[in-house]
Enzyme design. Structure first.
Site, short mmCIF file in Angstrom:
data_model
loop_
_atom_site.label_atom_id
_atom_site.label_comp_id
_atom_site.label_asym_id
_atom_site.label_seq_id
_atom_site.Cartn_x
_atom_site.Cartn_y
_atom_site.Cartn_z
N CYS A 153 0.86 -1.18 0.00
CA CYS A 153 0.00 0.00 0.00
C CYS A 153 0.90 1.23 0.00
CB CYS A 153 -0.98 -0.02 1.19
SG CYS A 153 -0.18 -0.02 2.81
N ASP A 162 -8.13 3.88 0.80
CA ASP A 162 -7.18 4.36 1.81
C ASP A 162 -7.97 4.88 3.01
OD1 ASP A 162 -5.35 5.74 3.33
OD2 ASP A 162 -4.45 6.82 1.64
N ARG A 213 -3.40 -0.70 5.33
CA ARG A 213 -3.96 -1.77 4.51
C ARG A 213 -3.04 -2.97 4.34
NH1 ARG A 213 -5.13 2.18 -0.34
NH2 ARG A 213 -3.21 3.02 0.58
#
Ligand code: 4NP
Length: 159
Positions: free
Chosen positions: A9, A127, A15
């Site tokens: 990420c 995000d 994440r």
């Protein structure tokens, strides 16, 4: 034979560490922890050395009962050779990874995480960094879906 997975990420604090730890959890539950090796990285250098974001850790603990392990590191060119499959959380991550694949030799190893989802239709893992708790819960749900698909994909191949 081990199958090496890298989750990527932007910051490597939300994440991708969640994906790495969820995949380890599912691998263990399915008796495959010896044959699937997971790591994660960020395309940015923003959070190198930091532990997972506490909001992401709280969501993983609450929804799955797991503790997120690991420290952030930056994605590097050698990861393209090192890993069998590289999972980008969003299209920016995907583009940033491929930008390091200057010879296009490793293009086939890089996939979007959501390509492995079967219950969700989102194409990217959003995000959650600047949002509220609900965003972190949504990330966990998406990642469980994708990790289950990934596990099926790997076991169907070889492990
Ligand atoms: P991640 O989340 O890419 O899922 O780890 C983010 C973490 C930090 C920032 C952005 C996204 N940041 O801008 O610092």
């Amino acid at each position: 034979m081990t199958y090496k997975l890298l989750f990527v990420c932007l910051g490597n604090i939300c994440r991708s560490p969640a994906a790495e730890n969820i995949m380890n959890h599912l691998s263990k539950e399915n008796g495959l922890s010896g044959s699937i090796v997971c790591d994660s990285a960020g395309t940015s250098s923003y959070h190198i050395g930091s532990p997972p974001d506490r909001r992401m850790s709280a969501a993983a603990a609450q929804k799955l009962g797991i503790q997120l392990q690991g420290r952030a590191r930056q994605f590097q060119k050698s990861d393209l050779q090192e890993f069998d499959l590289i999972l980008a959380m969003d299209k920016d991550n995907y583009a940033d990874i491929l930008a390091l694949d200057t010879s296009s030799k490793y293009h086939h190893k890089v996939k979007l995480m959501c390509d492995f989802c079967s219950r969700h239709t989102l194409k990217e893992v959003p995000d959650p960094y600047y949002g509220g708790a609900e965003g972190f819960n949504q990330v966990i749900e998406l990642l469980v879906d994708a990790c289950e698909g990934l596990l099926n994909h790997i076991t169907a191949q070889q492990v």
